[in-house]
Every structure is written in C-alpha cells, then in structure tokens.
Design an enzyme around this catalytic site. Structure first.
Site, PDB file in Angstrom:
ATOM      1  N   ARG A  53     -12.008 -16.413  56.888  1.00  0.00           N
ATOM      2  CA  ARG A  53     -12.106 -15.024  56.424  1.00  0.00           C
ATOM      3  C   ARG A  53     -11.097 -14.167  57.173  1.00  0.00           C
ATOM      4  NH1 ARG A  53     -16.620 -13.458  58.442  1.00  0.00           N
ATOM      5  NH2 ARG A  53     -15.658 -12.189  60.053  1.00  0.00           N
ATOM      6  N   TYR A 106      -5.804   3.820  35.581  1.00  0.00           N
ATOM      7  CA  TYR A 106      -6.440   2.596  35.075  1.00  0.00           C
ATOM      8  C   TYR A 106      -7.955   2.774  35.090  1.00  0.00           C
ATOM      9  CZ  TYR A 106      -8.450  -2.094  35.602  1.00  0.00           C
ATOM     10  OH  TYR A 106      -9.240  -3.205  35.491  1.00  0.00           O
ATOM     11  N   ASP A 178       0.238   2.357  43.232  1.00  0.00           N
ATOM     12  CA  ASP A 178      -0.104   1.130  42.521  1.00  0.00           C
ATOM     13  C   ASP A 178       1.156   0.683  41.775  1.00  0.00           C
ATOM     14  OD1 ASP A 178      -0.946  -0.808  40.714  1.00  0.00           O
ATOM     15  OD2 ASP A 178      -2.884   0.143  40.356  1.00  0.00           O
ATOM     16  N   LYS A 203      -1.667  -9.855  37.849  1.00  0.00           N
ATOM     17  CA  LYS A 203      -0.776  -9.496  36.755  1.00  0.00           C
ATOM     18  C   LYS A 203       0.606 -10.131  36.932  1.00  0.00           C
ATOM     19  CE  LYS A 203      -4.275  -6.912  35.423  1.00  0.00           C
ATOM     20  NZ  LYS A 203      -5.184  -6.766  36.565  1.00  0.00           N
TER      21      LYS A 203
END
Length: 387
Positions: A53, A106, A178, A203
């Site tokens: 982690r 978004y 972004d 993406k």
C-alpha cells in the site's frame, strides 16, 4: 536514463522509471504481485519497500514515468481518477474551504463535490473557466483551489491555464488541472503554472480500455510529500497489474494521440458539413471560442468531439445507430466510442447548473481507419434524420 540529457516525450514514455530489471535484465518492469517484503533486520528495507500500500516497485515505475512525461517532480498512482481527486481534496482542503470548479465539469467530479465533499463541509461554485474575469470574481477569501478541466468534458470548453495560474497565485490558492482529455502529450499544465495535474489514467494514458486508474503529478516536492502521505493513509492505490498495464499504454501514447487527432479532424470535417448536425464542439475549429487559447497551449486539438443534433430524440437515435462507434461510457481507448452524456456519463449533473444539453452527442474518436469511421457516422446521421 541519463538525467543530464534532455529526452523527448516518446523516449521518456518508453524509458522513464523503466530501466532493465537488475536481477534478470527484463526490459519491461516486472509485475511485483506482492503485499509485503522481507526486511534485512528491523528497519532494514530493501529499496524502501515494506508493504505494497505504501510502495510497490511496479507502481513506482509508473509514478516515475508519470512525473517525467508531465514535467513534474512527483507522480502518484491511484485506483481510479476519482480516488486521486478525493485524495487531493482531503489533502489540501478542510471543512469551510472553498473550491471553484468548471461550469461544465465532468459529471463524476461534480458528484464528488456535491454528494461527498460538500456534506463534509467543503463549499464549491461552478464558474465559466473560459472567462478569466468571471473566475476572479468567483474567488472568496476561503478559496483554496481553482479546479480546471481543459478541454472540458463533454462541452470541450477551453481555459487559459497560464492566466488562471495568475488568478490562483493572487488569491493564495492552488491551480489544479484535470489533463485527462488532452493527455501529457498534447498539453503540459505544470509548465504553464499549474500546481497539480490530475488524470484518469483509464483514458488516453492507459489507452486500451482494459484498466482503471488515476494519477496526481506535481512540480513541488513539498506538495508531493503531502499528497503521498494521504495516498498511503487513505489507501486507494493502483495495484501492480493495473500499474503495469498503464505503463504499457504510456509507451505508445504519443503515436496514438497523433492518430486520435488526425481522425478527429476528419470526423469534425464531416460533422460540420452534415445538414443533420446543428453544432459541432471542437477546439480545432477556428470558430470555437477557445480556439486561440487551445492553439497556444496544446500541441494538437485532441480526439474528443461533441456535437448537437437539435433534439434529444435525434441524439439518441445517432448513438444507437452506429456500428463501429461502440455505444459506451469512458473515452481515450484505441476503439471509437459514442455516448449520450445527458443520460450516461453526466446523468449525475441532471437538474443542476451543470446539466448538459439533451441533444448532445459525445465521441471518443479512436485510431481505426478514418474512412471506416466516416462511413459509420454518415450512416448513423442519415438514420437519425429519418422521422
């Protein structure tokens, strides 16, 4: 790689953080599918690894590469783009703070602010980020972040990153960009004054519709440490196989983006001439209000195209009539996708100031043969025109 040599984008995408494995000579970083690591005595960590982690060698390779291709000093990989956004907000904001977001953000980002962050105590206001004066007017004493998407999803609005960086500095706030739609290949927000870059690596960076991920990149070492602390404390990290898939995608990002851009330009040419289409939204069009800004800060205009059909019925019919353009959410993969934002990706913004037009269609133009894509669209537009 030689740190004293300036390397081009494609070289960084293929080599940054990805030296051959010292044990075997493997030219691709291995998938370290492991949770814990043997320590050579108490506190004797091999390479700084103790628990995956906190750090994992495959994820480290991805994070180094992300930082290099964005021109930052620290990259952090997450389980999704929204996990990256949530970690960023928790690291940089406190209840009572204020954030300015895009007026056409978004839908998932809007939902995060409206349904998660606002009940926690974080205030936010949408603003038209293409209007610098309007953004300046929206600033409050408690504003901590100006949150930018450029181009925006799904209306393809463009914001002047350098100008908004000035607004943020004057306000004592941070500029977060972004960069998902543009990708690091087409746009480098940190070089234009941004403090943090956000990506849904699902993406264009991943590029093959086979992995979900997110990223934060910053040019500030101190800010990078704050974000890394919260990444470890909150735990929404990228797994090793997801990191490996994302790294594989990055290697071809430059060549893919060139094809996405050229195919999108061909699609736009068709749409602007088609009698069934009411309006085309694409930063590459000279009539687009953000065209000059996009030409200044982007290497190309991207593979995302939106258009309006004049009625919701016609928009839905187009979305349901294509064969090569697959009806589906997400974007940035090698295959072309089509969707109706009002009913799909942006349904969470329905009834809000960020509600998208009902007649809007969004395309993620892939890297197939352009002529095949044009025939598919022309056939679907013709079907939509039949009453």
């Amino acid at each position: 790689m030689d740190k004293d040599v300036h390397h081009g984008f494609d070289t960084l995408a293929i080599h940054a953080g990805q030296e051959p494995d010292p044990a075997t000579g493997a030219v691709v970083p291995p998938i370290y599918q492991v949770s814990t690591y043997k320590q050579d005595g108490i506190g004797g960590l091999r390479g700084g690894y103790e628990y995956s982690r906190s750090a994992n060698p495959t994820r480290t390779a991805l994070e180094v590469c992300l930082a290099e291709i964005e021109g930052g000093v620290r990259g952090l990989a997450f389980a999704s783009g929204l996990a990256a956004e949530d970690t960023l907000l928790r690291a940089l904001c406190r209840p009572g703070d204020h954030v300015i977001i895009p007026g056409d953000a978004y839908g998932g980002t809007y939902r995060l602010f409206a349904k998660v962050a606002e009940p926690w105590g974080l205030a936010f206001d949408p603003a038209p980020l293409g209007d610098v004066a309007a953004v300046r007017a929206a600033v409050r004493p408690e504003t901590k972040i100006i949150w930018v998407e450029t181009p925006t999803n799904p209306l393809l609005g463009v914001a002047d990153i350098a100008a908004l960086a000035g607004v943020a500095r004057d306000a004592g706030a941070l500029l977060v960009v972004d960069n998902t739609f543009a990708s690091p290949y087409l746009q480098r927000p940190l070089a234009l004054g941004a403090d943090v870059v956000v990506h849904s690596t699902t993406k264009y960076i991943g590029g093959h519709s086979d992995v979900v991920g997110g990223a934060l990149i910053t040019s500030s070492a101190e800010l990078g440490e704050r974000l890394a602390f919260h990444q470890n404390s909150m735990g929404a990290v990228a797994g090793p196989f997801d990191a490996w898939l994302t790294l594989r995608g990055i290697k071809t990002l430059g060549v893919r983006m060139d094809r996405h851009c050229s195919n999108a330009a061909a699609v736009v040419k068709l749409l602007t001439r088609h009698e069934a289409v009411r309006e085309v939204l694409y930063p590459g069009l000279p009539a687009h209000p953000g065209h000059e800004t996009a030409a200044k800060q982007m290497k190309g205009f991207g593979g995302m195209v939106s258009f309006r059909m004049g009625s919701e019925e016609a928009a839905v019919r187009v979305c349901e009539s294509t064969k090569l353009f697959t009806l589906g959410e997400s974007l940035g993969g090698v295959e072309s996708l089509i969707e109706h934002p009002g009913r799909m990706t942006h349904a969470s913004a329905a009834g809000s100031p960020l509600e998208v037009p009902a007649d809007l269609v969004r395309l993620s133009v892939g890297i197939e043969d352009a002529d095949d894509l044009l025939r598919d669209l022309e056939r679907a537009l013709g079907a939509a025109a039949i009453v």
